[in-house]
Design a protein around this motif. Structure first.
Motif, PDB file in Angstrom:
ATOM      1  N   THR A  80       8.685   6.040  -9.037  1.00  0.00           N
ATOM      2  CA  THR A  80       9.408   6.205  -9.557  1.00  0.00           C
ATOM      3  C   THR A  80       9.469   6.680 -11.908  1.00  0.00           C
ATOM      4  O   THR A  80       9.685   7.228 -12.378  1.00  0.00           O
ATOM      5  N   SER A  81       7.795   6.065 -11.866  1.00  0.00           N
ATOM      6  CA  SER A  81       7.691   6.408 -13.460  1.00  0.00           C
ATOM      7  C   SER A  81       7.145   7.325 -13.020  1.00  0.00           C
ATOM      8  O   SER A  81       6.272   7.987 -14.461  1.00  0.00           O
ATOM      9  N   GLY A  82       6.965   8.052 -12.499  1.00  0.00           N
ATOM     10  CA  GLY A  82       6.080   9.478 -12.581  1.00  0.00           C
ATOM     11  C   GLY A  82       4.105   9.463 -11.940  1.00  0.00           C
ATOM     12  O   GLY A  82       4.303  10.982 -11.805  1.00  0.00           O
ATOM     13  N   ARG A  83       4.551   8.664 -11.690  1.00  0.00           N
ATOM     14  CA  ARG A  83       2.545   8.459 -11.283  1.00  0.00           C
ATOM     15  C   ARG A  83       2.706   8.931  -9.888  1.00  0.00           C
ATOM     16  O   ARG A  83       3.570   8.483  -9.181  1.00  0.00           O
ATOM     17  N   THR A  84       1.796   9.644  -9.176  1.00  0.00           N
ATOM     18  CA  THR A  84       1.543   9.430  -7.984  1.00  0.00           C
ATOM     19  C   THR A  84       0.378   8.790  -7.132  1.00  0.00           C
ATOM     20  O   THR A  84      -0.593   8.897  -8.454  1.00  0.00           O
ATOM     21  N   ILE A  85       0.576   8.248  -6.109  1.00  0.00           N
ATOM     22  CA  ILE A  85      -0.809   7.126  -5.811  1.00  0.00           C
ATOM     23  C   ILE A  85      -0.789   8.118  -3.941  1.00  0.00           C
ATOM     24  O   ILE A  85      -0.030   8.377  -3.526  1.00  0.00           O
ATOM     25  N   SER A  86      -2.017   7.601  -3.976  1.00  0.00           N
ATOM     26  CA  SER A  86      -2.405   8.143  -2.575  1.00  0.00           C
ATOM     27  C   SER A  86      -1.711   5.946  -1.544  1.00  0.00           C
ATOM     28  O   SER A  86      -2.280   4.670  -2.130  1.00  0.00           O
ATOM     29  N   VAL A  87      -1.936   5.974  -0.630  1.00  0.00           N
ATOM     30  CA  VAL A  87      -1.390   4.914   0.112  1.00  0.00           C
ATOM     31  C   VAL A  87      -1.976   5.031   1.266  1.00  0.00           C
ATOM     32  O   VAL A  87      -1.470   6.440   2.537  1.00  0.00           O
ATOM     33  N   ALA A  88      -1.733   4.319   2.382  1.00  0.00           N
ATOM     34  CA  ALA A  88      -2.905   4.668   3.757  1.00  0.00           C
ATOM     35  C   ALA A  88      -2.540   3.062   4.779  1.00  0.00           C
ATOM     36  O   ALA A  88      -2.730   1.724   4.596  1.00  0.00           O
ATOM     37  N   ALA A  89      -1.256   4.096   5.927  1.00  0.00           N
ATOM     38  CA  ALA A  89      -1.314   2.601   7.110  1.00  0.00           C
ATOM     39  C   ALA A  89      -3.100   2.784   7.748  1.00  0.00           C
ATOM     40  O   ALA A  89      -3.364   3.300   8.523  1.00  0.00           O
ATOM     41  N   VAL A  90      -3.458   1.468   7.607  1.00  0.00           N
ATOM     42  CA  VAL A  90      -4.288   0.565   8.390  1.00  0.00           C
ATOM     43  C   VAL A  90      -4.369   0.489   9.429  1.00  0.00           C
ATOM     44  O   VAL A  90      -3.933  -1.221   9.712  1.00  0.00           O
ATOM     45  N   PRO A  91      -4.333   0.280  10.966  1.00  0.00           N
ATOM     46  CA  PRO A  91      -4.102  -0.765  11.733  1.00  0.00           C
ATOM     47  C   PRO A  91      -4.524  -1.842  12.115  1.00  0.00           C
ATOM     48  O   PRO A  91      -6.129  -1.360  11.138  1.00  0.00           O
ATOM     49  N   SER A  92      -4.779  -2.295  12.762  1.00  0.00           N
ATOM     50  CA  SER A  92      -5.408  -3.941  12.438  1.00  0.00           C
ATOM     51  C   SER A  92      -6.970  -3.740  13.362  1.00  0.00           C
ATOM     52  O   SER A  92      -7.466  -4.409  12.982  1.00  0.00           O
ATOM     53  N   ALA A  93      -7.042  -2.278  14.940  1.00  0.00           N
ATOM     54  CA  ALA A  93      -8.137  -2.649  14.870  1.00  0.00           C
ATOM     55  C   ALA A  93      -9.040  -2.011  14.243  1.00  0.00           C
ATOM     56  O   ALA A  93     -10.417  -2.619  14.230  1.00  0.00           O
ATOM     57  N   CYS A  94      -8.785  -1.703  13.125  1.00  0.00           N
ATOM     58  CA  CYS A  94      -9.900  -0.748  11.652  1.00  0.00           C
ATOM     59  C   CYS A  94     -10.183  -2.187  11.527  1.00  0.00           C
ATOM     60  O   CYS A  94     -11.744  -1.912  10.632  1.00  0.00           O
ATOM     61  N   TRP A  95      -9.373  -3.350  10.791  1.00  0.00           N
ATOM     62  CA  TRP A  95      -9.835  -4.928  10.173  1.00  0.00           C
ATOM     63  C   TRP A  95     -10.612  -5.441  11.184  1.00  0.00           C
ATOM     64  O   TRP A  95     -11.736  -5.580  10.951  1.00  0.00           O
ATOM     65  N   ARG A  96     -10.328  -5.274  12.358  1.00  0.00           N
ATOM     66  CA  ARG A  96     -11.394  -5.893  13.752  1.00  0.00           C
ATOM     67  C   ARG A  96     -13.196  -5.511  13.453  1.00  0.00           C
ATOM     68  O   ARG A  96     -14.151  -6.296  13.942  1.00  0.00           O
ATOM     69  N   ASP A  97     -13.091  -3.953  13.816  1.00  0.00           N
ATOM     70  CA  ASP A  97     -14.223  -3.572  13.792  1.00  0.00           C
ATOM     71  C   ASP A  97     -14.846  -3.402  12.552  1.00  0.00           C
ATOM     72  O   ASP A  97     -14.537  -2.689  11.307  1.00  0.00           O
ATOM     73  N   PRO A  98     -15.871  -3.851  12.328  1.00  0.00           N
ATOM     74  CA  PRO A  98     -16.649  -3.391  11.026  1.00  0.00           C
ATOM     75  C   PRO A  98     -17.211  -2.283  10.723  1.00  0.00           C
ATOM     76  O   PRO A  98     -17.160  -2.246   9.241  1.00  0.00           O
ATOM     77  N   VAL A  99     -17.531  -1.486  11.547  1.00  0.00           N
ATOM     78  CA  VAL A  99     -17.529  -0.513  11.268  1.00  0.00           C
ATOM     79  C   VAL A  99     -16.765   0.299  10.844  1.00  0.00           C
ATOM     80  O   VAL A  99     -16.686   0.911   9.620  1.00  0.00           O
ATOM     81  N   LEU A 100     -15.426   0.469  11.230  1.00  0.00           N
ATOM     82  CA  LEU A 100     -14.693   0.955  10.307  1.00  0.00           C
ATOM     83  C   LEU A 100     -13.793   0.345   9.767  1.00  0.00           C
ATOM     84  O   LEU A 100     -13.976   1.081   8.624  1.00  0.00           O
ATOM     85  N   HIS A 101     -14.023  -0.475   9.390  1.00  0.00           N
ATOM     86  CA  HIS A 101     -13.645  -1.282   8.208  1.00  0.00           C
ATOM     87  C   HIS A 101     -14.282  -1.014   7.074  1.00  0.00           C
ATOM     88  O   HIS A 101     -13.581  -0.156   6.138  1.00  0.00           O
ATOM     89  N   ALA A 102     -15.725  -0.604   7.135  1.00  0.00           N
ATOM     90  CA  ALA A 102     -16.710  -0.232   6.151  1.00  0.00           C
ATOM     91  C   ALA A 102     -16.573   0.835   5.850  1.00  0.00           C
ATOM     92  O   ALA A 102     -16.106   1.383   4.795  1.00  0.00           O
ATOM     93  N   ARG A 103     -16.057   2.193   6.342  1.00  0.00           N
ATOM     94  CA  ARG A 103     -15.431   3.723   7.026  1.00  0.00           C
ATOM     95  C   ARG A 103     -14.077   3.567   5.925  1.00  0.00           C
ATOM     96  O   ARG A 103     -13.998   4.333   4.985  1.00  0.00           O
ATOM     97  N   VAL A 104     -13.354   2.608   6.174  1.00  0.00           N
ATOM     98  CA  VAL A 104     -11.957   2.817   5.299  1.00  0.00           C
ATOM     99  C   VAL A 104     -12.367   2.334   3.494  1.00  0.00           C
ATOM    100  O   VAL A 104     -11.557   2.610   3.287  1.00  0.00           O
ATOM    101  N   LEU A 105     -12.843   1.148   3.625  1.00  0.00           N
ATOM    102  CA  LEU A 105     -13.390   1.236   2.551  1.00  0.00           C
ATOM    103  C   LEU A 105     -14.057   2.311   2.004  1.00  0.00           C
ATOM    104  O   LEU A 105     -13.651   2.658   0.168  1.00  0.00           O
ATOM    105  N   ASP A 106     -15.145   3.053   2.223  1.00  0.00           N
ATOM    106  CA  ASP A 106     -15.251   3.774   1.395  1.00  0.00           C
ATOM    107  C   ASP A 106     -14.580   4.843   1.619  1.00  0.00           C
ATOM    108  O   ASP A 106     -14.611   5.779   0.323  1.00  0.00           O
ATOM    109  N   LEU A 107     -13.321   5.523   2.312  1.00  0.00           N
ATOM    110  CA  LEU A 107     -12.597   6.252   1.437  1.00  0.00           C
ATOM    111  C   LEU A 107     -11.439   5.450   0.586  1.00  0.00           C
ATOM    112  O   LEU A 107     -11.017   6.771  -0.103  1.00  0.00           O
TER     113      LEU A 107
END
Length: 213
Positions: A80-107
């Protein structure tokens, strides 16, 4: 619930378009609702969100990082402030897998280096109750039609009683509607009204006039 690629909240991207016929079925699934639907419904009741759409740029970065098939749900959110941001819903499996977790942070870092903030939202937060079921219920009412006369009647009645009343009383004011309670929740979806979300929605839930921005 029909939702275009860019539309007023609640909204869904093209990968999760809901029809008026499908939304009530999804709502009945509750915590078992597919993550894209659950995420869009939660965004629809998030304060400060004006509209939601696809985020093709973020999706492109995710593909280059090997995240195209891991279940991420990526959205561009206009506040509502006029600003635009990106948001990502991250599946639980991505947090449990170290490789996927690292890639999500890279994203996240890659998106922010491109000049757009990316907020990561864990699946567990999206599926937290009672807000998920409440959000899906409100989303399911998006196809309910509210006439201008019904809208004015309800807003006037709420103004006369101090700005808030129970869902039951609000529905009684719209007794001529094919779906009185659904019509009230439709106005909640439009941000014309607000409803208490810290407990499951029922006829005693408090409905209030939304604060003017």
């Amino acid at each position: 619930m029909y939702i275009p690629t860019v539309s007023p909240v609640p909204s869904a991207a093209a990968s999760a378009i809901q029809s008026a016929e499908l939304a009530p079925v999804i709502a009945q699934l509750g915590r078992e609702a597919p993550l894209p639907y659950a995420f869009d419904a939660r965004l629809g009741i998030t304060p400060g969100v004006r509209s939601v759409s696809d985020d093709p740029q973020c999706e492109g970065i995710a593909r280059t990082l090997g995240l195209a098939q891991v279940g991420l749900v990526l959205r561009s959110v206009r506040l509502t402030s006029g600003r635009t941001i990106s948001v990502a819903a991250v599946p639980s499996a991505c947090w449990r897998d170290p490789v996927l977790h690292a890639r999500v942070l890279d994203l996240k870092w890659a998106r922010e280096l491109s000049g757009q903030r990316l907020v990561l939202v864990p699946e567990s937060v999206i599926r937290a109750e009672p807000r998920l079921t409440n959000a899906l219920l409100i989303s399911a009412c998006d196809g309910v039609r509210v006439t201008p006369r019904e809208r004015l009647m309800l807003l006037s009645q709420l103004a006369e009683v101090g700005g808030s009343a129970s869902l039951e009383i609000c529905a009684e004011a719209l007794a001529g509607s094919a779906d009185p309670a659904g019509a009230v929740l439709r106005l909640v979806a439009e941000r014309v009204l607000t409803i208490a979300l810290d407990r499951p929605i029922d006829l005693q839930s408090e409905v209030s006039l939304a604060a003017r921005r």
